[in-house]
Write an enzyme that holds these catalytic residues in place. Structure first.
Site, short mmCIF file in Angstrom:
data_model
loop_
_atom_site.label_atom_id
_atom_site.label_comp_id
_atom_site.label_asym_id
_atom_site.label_seq_id
_atom_site.Cartn_x
_atom_site.Cartn_y
_atom_site.Cartn_z
N ASP A 34 10.89 3.82 7.65
CA ASP A 34 9.46 3.68 7.38
C ASP A 34 9.07 2.24 7.08
OD1 ASP A 34 8.87 6.84 5.63
OD2 ASP A 34 9.91 6.34 7.47
N GLU A 36 10.45 -0.49 7.98
CA GLU A 36 10.49 -1.35 9.17
C GLU A 36 9.27 -1.10 10.04
OE1 GLU A 36 14.36 0.15 10.17
OE2 GLU A 36 15.27 -1.80 9.78
N GLU A 119 -0.79 7.37 -10.58
CA GLU A 119 -0.05 8.57 -10.18
C GLU A 119 1.18 8.19 -9.37
OE1 GLU A 119 -2.98 10.72 -7.88
OE2 GLU A 119 -4.50 10.48 -9.43
N LYS A 121 3.47 8.15 -6.23
CA LYS A 121 3.19 8.39 -4.81
C LYS A 121 4.34 9.21 -4.25
CE LYS A 121 1.58 6.26 -0.58
NZ LYS A 121 2.48 6.92 0.37
N ASP A 123 6.73 11.33 -1.95
CA ASP A 123 7.15 11.09 -0.57
C ASP A 123 7.40 12.43 0.12
OD1 ASP A 123 7.71 9.60 1.59
OD2 ASP A 123 9.63 8.84 0.88
N TYR A 229 2.19 19.33 -5.08
CA TYR A 229 1.48 18.67 -6.18
C TYR A 229 0.11 18.26 -5.69
CZ TYR A 229 5.99 18.36 -8.48
OH TYR A 229 7.19 18.66 -9.06
N LYS A 320 3.71 -0.03 -3.57
CA LYS A 320 4.97 0.50 -3.04
C LYS A 320 6.19 -0.08 -3.76
CE LYS A 320 4.26 2.99 0.73
NZ LYS A 320 4.51 2.43 1.95
N CYS A 414 48.90 3.78 5.50
CA CYS A 414 48.07 2.98 4.58
C CYS A 414 47.89 1.57 5.15
CB CYS A 414 48.75 2.91 3.21
SG CYS A 414 47.88 1.80 2.07
S1 IVH Z 1 -4.54 10.00 -2.57
C1 IVH Z 1 -8.15 8.84 -0.69
N1 IVH Z 1 -2.58 10.35 -4.26
O1 IVH Z 1 0.05 8.94 0.42
C2 IVH Z 1 -6.77 8.88 -1.10
N2 IVH Z 1 -2.04 10.16 -1.93
O2 IVH Z 1 -0.92 6.72 2.23
C3 IVH Z 1 -5.96 9.84 -0.35
N3 IVH Z 1 0.34 10.42 -1.42
O3 IVH Z 1 -1.64 10.79 2.84
C4 IVH Z 1 -4.58 10.01 -0.84
N4 IVH Z 1 1.02 10.76 -3.50
O4 IVH Z 1 0.38 11.83 1.69
C5 IVH Z 1 -2.91 10.18 -2.97
N5 IVH Z 1 -0.93 10.72 -5.86
C6 IVH Z 1 -1.27 10.55 -4.58
C7 IVH Z 1 -0.33 10.56 -3.53
C8 IVH Z 1 -0.75 10.35 -2.22
C9 IVH Z 1 1.38 10.67 -2.22
C10 IVH Z 1 0.42 10.23 0.04
C11 IVH Z 1 -0.47 11.16 0.81
C12 IVH Z 1 -1.38 10.28 1.58
C13 IVH Z 1 -0.63 9.00 1.64
C14 IVH Z 1 -1.57 7.83 1.77
#
Ligand code: IVH
Length: 674
Positions: A34, A36, A119, A121, A123, A229, A320, A414
């Site tokens: 991802d 890359e 929050e 993020k 995966d 979630y 990130k 060995c």
């Molecule tokens: S909000 C308007 N919150 O990240 C905002 N996304 O690159 C829309 N993701 O498609 C997304 N955790 O798959 C939001 N706490 C979080 C998230 C999250 C993971 C993912 C989601 C989204 C992608 C955006």
């Protein structure tokens, strides 16, 4: 100055990205990692910024993801599912927050400090779940953001997704959005099962979640450990009228949907940066993969004022983490001989940055693993480095295998001492049986002997051990204690002062403790905890050496396998000779007295450590607890008596609270020690 690109280069890059997107989104068989892909994508964005006239509708920047698979029905989202901008460095975070301040000022809202909903993020895979009159009516993947795939049947198999909203105070139409993930424990268990049943093994939890949702047979999906979630809403009718995003999250939760417990409202850039650090520190301990954190302006009116740029909101961004996976080329495959003679195949890699660290070697574990993954010299492979663990080769990109390669064959002898290798029954590991007469095993044994948890010899690092063995000065651990200043001083790059320091370090190590001494011998399966058990329970070295297997198994946490390893070790005459030689040079320890009950206030108590400690280091806290008689384990269960929680404790703390286990802090331990 950034590089100038030609039109042809732009077209090629676009075609390359489209090909990667196809492999990633449609086939679910990525050719590159991802991170890359992100680099190439950023490059494309840059070119397009300077040449907007080149942009065509087939550019990956013009859609969030690829076509939905034709096998699922298409679902048009009532409101588009957006994506997020990225920041990687602190300065970019500063820019993000400053930009928001400026925009809000322009919109007539001068604000001192902005609160963000911070929050993790997750995966996994983004999905939208629609409830009509409180009942789950449809679920769809994000797809290209406008149109996704109907995965209602699959979503319904996820236990944590309610089929009906909780209570009876819900809107007529309620769309909730969030991430479907495969929790790490479930991922590991599922892969074990898949391996035993000749089913598809997933390279990582994200692929596990994606593969499971794209599964046409919901019966199969139902067997996959998936979790959901929620992190936002789509269409809500009638409107909810709430003021803050954090309130929306609480509301979603009250309607019965899982919301991540690590979400937190933080103040300003500093609050965001602190959150990023905290979550980063917990990352390895979490039960789900995350690739960063997300910050969202908490005030919904401000979100509206800020609006969107094409497909991402201006009021949110993803911060990130350095990527944990990358692809690179296997330049060679070597085998390493471990301390106990275990033969481990190791891939020598073209250097690649993974999780912010340059990786040149990755373990291939053992013969079975290298066969299963069929890793060959010349292959392009996925490399993963999660937390502090040793980097490993996850899988081969078969589409990139060069012609004329052949499967790797494990050696018969060995590579260090040429002794014939053997495999014990029921073990996956090939071993060299030569013991200390194999230089590789000798070096590793000496390193283990001298290590911090062992004899703790100051100044004796790995390089020096190798020099001493290569020079023929050390053939057993006892030889360390006979080294002279002229011998050590004769080694390459060894100043007189360092030689003296080393000899002093060696000499000082003679005063030790029985558990350290037992640990330093390097008996198979006898780590720190078992060494401590042997010493505290059996009190003297002769006693430990003479106890039979049956009696050993009566000791806490010593099973048949460990007992057998201990018996075997002391049965070998060369091992007994090394021990005698060590005692001969004057190694000694204080006599262990029978612990009076009052001296062991935590006798038989099971304690779990979690979170970031400030007063003690982890190792220190563990030692102190053990000195107090406690047993320190790593997972919380009904048998746990105490959970010692530091800062930002996560899942273990929650588990403790669920089970009603007493939660204590560092002050509690300090009080006991006093
Ligand atoms: S909000 C308007 N919150 O990240 C905002 N996304 O690159 C829309 N993701 O498609 C997304 N955790 O798959 C939001 N706490 C979080 C998230 C999250 C993971 C993912 C989601 C989204 C992608 C955006």
């Amino acid at each position: 100055m950034s590089k100038q690109f030609t039109r042809t280069e732009y077209e090629q890059l676009k075609a390359q990205l489209n090909n990667h997107a196809y492999h990633y989104y449609v086939l679910d068989e990525p050719l590159i990692a991802d991170a890359e892909y992100d680099v190439l994508y950023q490059e494309l964005l840059q070119i397009e910024a300077s040449h907007p006239e080149w942009v065509t509708s087939d550019s990956p920047t013009q859609r969030v993801a690829d076509q939905p698979l034709s096998k699922f029905e298409a679902v048009k989202h009532a409101r588009p599912m957006l994506s997020l901008g990225n920041v990687f460095a602190q300065e970019e975070l500063t820019d993000f927050v400053e930009r928001i301040h400026k925009l809000l000022e322009k919109a007539g809202q001068g604000i001192k400090e902005i609160n963000f909903s911070a929050e993790p993020k997750l995966d996994g895979l983004a999905v939208s779940i629609r409830y009509e009159q409180g009942r789950l009516s449809q679920a769809a993947t994000r797809g290209d953001g406008t149109t996704g795939e109907d995965i209602t049947a699959n979503i319904k198999t996820i236990q944590s997704v309610p089929l009906k909203l909780r209570g009876n105070d819900y809107p007529d139409v309620f769309e909730v959005r969030g991430e479907v993930v495969m929790p790490r424990d479930g991922f590991v268990k599922y892969n074990e099962w898949a391996l035993a049943n000749d089913d598809k093994v997933f390279a990582n939890p994200r692929n596990g979640a994606a593969g499971s949702l794209r599964q046409l047979d919901p019966q199969k999906t139902a067997k996959r450990p998936l979790a959901f979630y929620a992190y936002s809403v789509g269409v809500v009718e009638p409107a909810h009228g709430l003021t803050y995003h954090s309130e929306v999250l609480a509301w979603i939760k009250s309607l019965g949907l899982p919301v991540n417990v690590l979400n937190k409202v933080v103040a300003g850039e500093n609050g965001c940066a602190e959150y990023y650090e905290n979550i980063g520190a917990q990352r390895a301990d979490l039960n789900f993969d995350i690739d960063g954190v997300v910050y969202k302006v908490d005030n919904l009116a401000w979100q509206d004022a800020l609006g969107f740029v094409t497909k991402a909101p201006r009021w949110a961004t993803a911060h990130k983490f350095p990527a944990e996976e990358a692809t690179t080329v296997v330049e060679n495959i070597d085998v390493q001989v471990g301390r106990t003679g275990s033969i481990t195949p190791v891939a020598r890699l073209k250097p690649v940055t993974v999780g912010g660290v340059t990786v040149t070697n990755a373990t291939l574990h053992n013969e079975d693993e290298i066969k299963r993954k069929d890793v060959r010299i010349g292959d392009t492979v996925f490399v993963r480095r999660a937390g502090d663990v040793i980097p490993e080769v996850v899988k081969v990109v078969l589409a990139k295998r060069p012609k004329g390669t052949s499967p790797f064959v494990m050696p018969t002898y060995c590579p260090i001492c040429a002794t014939k290798l053997y495999k014990a029954e029921g073990e996956a590991v090939l071993r060299c049986p030569a013991g200390l007469s194999c230089d590789a095993q000798l070096k590793e044994s000496i390193k283990h002997f001298a290590s911090r948890k062992g004899m703790d010899i100051e100044g004796l690092g790995d390089k020096l051990v190798e020099q001493l063995v290569d020079a023929g000065l050390v053939n057993t651990p006892a030889d360390l204690y006979h080294l002279t200043e002229s011998q050590v001083g004769g080694l390459e790059r060894m100043a007189q002062k360092s030689a003296q320091n080393l000899l002093q370090g060696i000499s000082e190590s003679k005063q030790t403790t029985l558990p350290r001494f037992i640990y330093s011998l390097g008996i198979r399966e006898v780590g720190e905890a078992t060494a401590l058990t042997l010493a505290t329970e059996l009190k003297t070295l002769p006693n430990i050496m003479q106890t039979d297997a049956e009696a050993l198994q009566e000791l806490p946490d010593i099973g048949a396998v460990v007992a057998q390893k201990i018996i075997s070790y002391f049965a070998v005459s060369s091992n007994k000779e090394v021990i005698a030689a060590l005692l001969d040079v004057g190694i000694s320890w204080p006599v262990i007295e029978a612990p009076a009950q009052s001296k062991q206030p935590l006798a038989d108590q099971v304690v779990v450590l979690t979170g970031k400690l400030n007063v003690f280091t982890r190792a220190d806290a563990k030692n102190r607890l053990q000195e107090l008689g406690a047993k320190v384990t790593s997972s919380v269960s009904a048998k746990t008596n105490y959970v010692l929680a530091g800062e930002n404790a996560g899942s273990k703390l929650r588990k403790a609270e669920e089970l009603g286990v007493t939660v204590v802090d560092e002050a509690w331990l300090s009080a006991y020690l006093e």
